[in-house]
Design a protein around this motif. Structure first.
Motif, PDB file in Angstrom:
ATOM      1  N   TRP A  11      12.532  15.219 -55.179  1.00  0.00           N
ATOM      2  CA  TRP A  11      13.201  15.873 -56.302  1.00  0.00           C
ATOM      3  C   TRP A  11      14.486  15.112 -56.596  1.00  0.00           C
ATOM      4  O   TRP A  11      15.183  14.764 -55.645  1.00  0.00           O
ATOM      5  N   ASP A  34       7.626  14.776 -49.198  1.00  0.00           N
ATOM      6  CA  ASP A  34       7.935  16.170 -49.559  1.00  0.00           C
ATOM      7  C   ASP A  34       7.946  16.327 -51.079  1.00  0.00           C
ATOM      8  O   ASP A  34       8.691  15.635 -51.776  1.00  0.00           O
ATOM      9  N   SER A 127      10.936  28.072 -46.590  1.00  0.00           N
ATOM     10  CA  SER A 127      12.100  27.298 -47.018  1.00  0.00           C
ATOM     11  C   SER A 127      13.171  28.270 -47.479  1.00  0.00           C
ATOM     12  O   SER A 127      12.860  29.284 -48.105  1.00  0.00           O
ATOM     13  N   ASN A 128      14.399  27.954 -47.146  1.00  0.00           N
ATOM     14  CA  ASN A 128      15.546  28.782 -47.527  1.00  0.00           C
ATOM     15  C   ASN A 128      15.473  30.182 -46.927  1.00  0.00           C
ATOM     16  O   ASN A 128      15.910  31.155 -47.548  1.00  0.00           O
ATOM     17  N   ARG A 178      23.686  14.602 -51.233  1.00  0.00           N
ATOM     18  CA  ARG A 178      23.759  13.791 -52.466  1.00  0.00           C
ATOM     19  C   ARG A 178      25.011  12.903 -52.468  1.00  0.00           C
ATOM     20  O   ARG A 178      25.671  12.745 -53.491  1.00  0.00           O
ATOM     21  N   SER A 217      15.696   8.763 -52.249  1.00  0.00           N
ATOM     22  CA  SER A 217      16.395   7.632 -52.854  1.00  0.00           C
ATOM     23  C   SER A 217      15.474   6.955 -53.847  1.00  0.00           C
ATOM     24  O   SER A 217      14.269   6.846 -53.613  1.00  0.00           O
ATOM     25  N   THR A 218      16.069   6.491 -54.938  1.00  0.00           N
ATOM     26  CA  THR A 218      15.307   5.743 -55.936  1.00  0.00           C
ATOM     27  C   THR A 218      15.330   4.241 -55.641  1.00  0.00           C
ATOM     28  O   THR A 218      14.652   3.478 -56.322  1.00  0.00           O
ATOM     29  N   LYS A 219      16.150   3.825 -54.647  1.00  0.00           N
ATOM     30  CA  LYS A 219      16.396   2.389 -54.441  1.00  0.00           C
ATOM     31  C   LYS A 219      15.720   1.881 -53.167  1.00  0.00           C
ATOM     32  O   LYS A 219      15.941   2.431 -52.079  1.00  0.00           O
ATOM     33  N   ASN A 222      18.009   1.445 -50.161  1.00  0.00           N
ATOM     34  CA  ASN A 222      18.425   2.698 -49.511  1.00  0.00           C
ATOM     35  C   ASN A 222      17.261   3.344 -48.763  1.00  0.00           C
ATOM     36  O   ASN A 222      17.445   3.909 -47.683  1.00  0.00           O
ATOM     37  N   ASN A 226      17.621   4.054 -44.877  1.00  0.00           N
ATOM     38  CA  ASN A 226      17.476   5.427 -44.362  1.00  0.00           C
ATOM     39  C   ASN A 226      16.402   5.492 -43.269  1.00  0.00           C
ATOM     40  O   ASN A 226      16.570   6.185 -42.264  1.00  0.00           O
TER      41      ASN A 226
HETATM   42  N1  LIG Z   1      13.451  23.395 -50.356  1.00  0.00           N
HETATM   43  C1  LIG Z   1      14.424  23.331 -51.247  1.00  0.00           C
HETATM   44  O1  LIG Z   1      14.873  24.352 -51.811  1.00  0.00           O
HETATM   45  C2  LIG Z   1      15.025  21.986 -51.564  1.00  0.00           C
HETATM   46  C3  LIG Z   1      16.262  21.906 -52.241  1.00  0.00           C
HETATM   47  C4  LIG Z   1      16.793  20.643 -52.504  1.00  0.00           C
HETATM   48  C5  LIG Z   1      16.095  19.495 -52.102  1.00  0.00           C
HETATM   49  N2  LIG Z   1      14.889  19.596 -51.467  1.00  0.00           N
HETATM   50  C6  LIG Z   1      14.127  18.385 -51.023  1.00  0.00           C
HETATM   51  O2  LIG Z   1      15.006  17.593 -50.243  1.00  0.00           O
HETATM   52  C7  LIG Z   1      15.036  16.267 -50.758  1.00  0.00           C
HETATM   53  C8  LIG Z   1      16.375  15.619 -50.483  1.00  0.00           C
HETATM   54  O3  LIG Z   1      17.432  16.332 -51.092  1.00  0.00           O
HETATM   55  P1  LIG Z   1      18.229  15.783 -52.361  1.00  0.00           P
HETATM   56  O4  LIG Z   1      17.438  14.732 -53.014  1.00  0.00           O
HETATM   57  O5  LIG Z   1      18.633  16.947 -53.160  1.00  0.00           O
HETATM   58  O6  LIG Z   1      19.560  15.192 -51.729  1.00  0.00           O
HETATM   59  P2  LIG Z   1      19.883  13.943 -50.768  1.00  0.00           P
HETATM   60  O7  LIG Z   1      18.647  13.344 -50.205  1.00  0.00           O
HETATM   61  O8  LIG Z   1      20.940  14.426 -49.831  1.00  0.00           O
HETATM   62  O9  LIG Z   1      20.607  12.942 -51.759  1.00  0.00           O
HETATM   63  C9  LIG Z   1      19.919  12.140 -52.673  1.00  0.00           C
HETATM   64  C10 LIG Z   1      20.957  11.227 -53.322  1.00  0.00           C
HETATM   65  O10 LIG Z   1      21.573  10.434 -52.286  1.00  0.00           O
HETATM   66  C11 LIG Z   1      21.522   9.068 -52.640  1.00  0.00           C
HETATM   67  N3  LIG Z   1      21.212   8.297 -51.435  1.00  0.00           N
HETATM   68  C12 LIG Z   1      20.148   8.465 -50.593  1.00  0.00           C
HETATM   69  N4  LIG Z   1      20.199   7.552 -49.613  1.00  0.00           N
HETATM   70  C13 LIG Z   1      21.290   6.781 -49.839  1.00  0.00           C
HETATM   71  C14 LIG Z   1      21.866   5.653 -49.191  1.00  0.00           C
HETATM   72  N5  LIG Z   1      21.324   5.139 -48.072  1.00  0.00           N
HETATM   73  N6  LIG Z   1      22.997   5.103 -49.714  1.00  0.00           N
HETATM   74  C15 LIG Z   1      23.563   5.627 -50.830  1.00  0.00           C
HETATM   75  N7  LIG Z   1      23.067   6.695 -51.510  1.00  0.00           N
HETATM   76  C16 LIG Z   1      21.936   7.269 -51.016  1.00  0.00           C
HETATM   77  C17 LIG Z   1      20.431   8.913 -53.666  1.00  0.00           C
HETATM   78  O11 LIG Z   1      20.819   7.922 -54.609  1.00  0.00           O
HETATM   79  P3  LIG Z   1      19.931   6.571 -54.861  1.00  0.00           P
HETATM   80  O12 LIG Z   1      18.716   7.020 -55.582  1.00  0.00           O
HETATM   81  O13 LIG Z   1      20.864   5.756 -55.700  1.00  0.00           O
HETATM   82  O14 LIG Z   1      19.652   5.963 -53.518  1.00  0.00           O
HETATM   83  C18 LIG Z   1      20.381  10.292 -54.351  1.00  0.00           C
HETATM   84  O15 LIG Z   1      21.226  10.319 -55.465  1.00  0.00           O
HETATM   85  C19 LIG Z   1      14.725  16.466 -52.267  1.00  0.00           C
HETATM   86  O16 LIG Z   1      14.371  15.256 -52.871  1.00  0.00           O
HETATM   87  C20 LIG Z   1      13.629  17.507 -52.175  1.00  0.00           C
HETATM   88  O17 LIG Z   1      12.395  16.881 -51.821  1.00  0.00           O
HETATM   89  C21 LIG Z   1      14.360  20.829 -51.172  1.00  0.00           C
END
Ligand SMILES: NC(=O)c1ccc[n+]([C@@H]2O[C@H](COP(=O)([O-])OP(=O)(O)OC[C@H]3O[C@@H](n4cnc5c(N)ncnc54)[C@H](OP(=O)(O)O)[C@@H]3O)[C@@H](O)[C@H]2O)c1
Length: 264
Positions: A11, A34, A127-128, A178, A217-219, A222, A226
């Motif tokens: 997401w 996921d 979840s949650n 994030r 991550s989109t990159k 990264n 990770n």
């Molecule tokens: N169950 C739920 O209610 C719930 C809620 C929220 C999320 N989720 C799941 O959890 C996943 C992860 O959470 P999230 O995407 O919200 O937040 P996250 O993984 O904490 O953060 C994603 C952001 O961090 C950046 N990032 C990741 N690795 C990085 C790195 N090594 N260096 C610099 N920037 C980095 C990414 O940018 P770049 O693209 O530029 O790398 C992206 O903008 C979601 O994708 C989803 O599948 C579940």
């Protein structure tokens, strides 16, 4: 297959992008993906999985049923929709995305169990969920995981202790908050000391806590970095220093209508 120790979050990846990122991540060595019905990207995620051309049994695919499907018992139909979109014969783990407000936890778990018994998923989870909700869920069936916000800036130790006592894993969503979880000076200093990057320290701390992170991550750089964080060992004194950051207890994923009473 057991849940791999790191997964790929998808997401808010949309059309085209989710396919590319999932395929790149699988090529790098990720084996745990996921997604969720609510993300609107299961079709794209499925295309990425197909593009990687890996044996299905080597993959761990997780999706989630929207909480509004539980009131009228539309969970089975919803899970079948997810399978069709993902173009998979089964998912490894099916979660309820948020605890439905109008349906008892026990009833929610019974509906997920029926999906598992039909062979659509190999395991079920939540979840949650709060601690009381987790206890109620575990009283009905085996719960594989509780996917929750978990990172260096939120104190989830009481929830982790409860999950441990019930034999349930925690999956860490928003594991780098994030970007906010790798901003504190302490994270930077530990990273310099260990020759790692701050995001790697943020993820390795989660793994050291016995929790499974699913960073998005989109990159490609990264994604690779990770994944490499899984090999980073943080010395005990640095773990103590990092864990102290959780005292700030910042929650970034807020949903006024969906979220439970987190302090229950
Ligand atoms: N169950 C739920 O209610 C719930 C809620 C929220 C999320 N989720 C799941 O959890 C996943 C992860 O959470 P999230 O995407 O919200 O937040 P996250 O993984 O904490 O953060 C994603 C952001 O961090 C950046 N990032 C990741 N690795 C990085 C790195 N090594 N260096 C610099 N920037 C980095 C990414 O940018 P770049 O693209 O530029 O790398 C992206 O903008 C979601 O994708 C989803 O599948 C579940």
């Amino acid at each position: 297959m057991n849940m791999p120790p790191i997964g790929l979050g998808t997401w808010p990846l949309r059309e085209g992008e989710a396919e590319r990122v999932v395929a790149e991540a699988l090529a790098l060595g990720y084996r745990h993906i996921d997604t969720a019905q609510m993300y609107g990207n299961e079709g794209d995620v499925g295309a990425g999985i197909a593009a990687a051309n890996l044996p299905r049994e080597d993959l761990y695919v997780v999706t989630k049923v929207h909480q509004d499907r539980f009131g009228e018992d539309r969970v089975m139909a919803s899970a079948e929709d997810s399978l069709r979109a993902l173009d998979c014969d089964y998912v490894d783990l099916l979660l309820v995305h948020w605890p439905p407000k109008d349906v008892a936890v026990e009833r929610v778990v019974e509906q997920l169990e029926a999906v598992r018994e039909a062979g659509i998923c190999r395991a079920i989870g939540v979840s949650n969920f709060t601690r009381p909700q987790l206890r109620a869920a575990a009283s009905v069936a085996r719960i594989e995981t509780n996917q929750v916000e978990y990172h260096l800036l939120i104190d989830q130790a009481p929830l982790k202790a409860e999950a441990d006592s019930l034999g349930i894993s925690l999956t860490a969503y928003m594991p780098v908050a994030r970007g906010k979880a790798f901003q504190p000076e302490a994270v930077y200093e530990v990273a310099v000391k260990l020759g790692a990057t701050p995001p790697q320290v943020a993820l390795a701390w989660i793994v050291a806590m016995g929790v499974i992170p699913i960073p998005m991550s989109t990159k490609p750089a990264n994604l690779a970095s990770n994944l490499a964080a899984m090999d980073l060992e943080i010395p005990p004194d640095d773990l103590v220093r990092l864990t102290a950051l959780t005292a700030g207890h910042q929650r970034f994923c807020r949903h006024a209508t969906w979220e439970p009473d987190w302090d229950a």
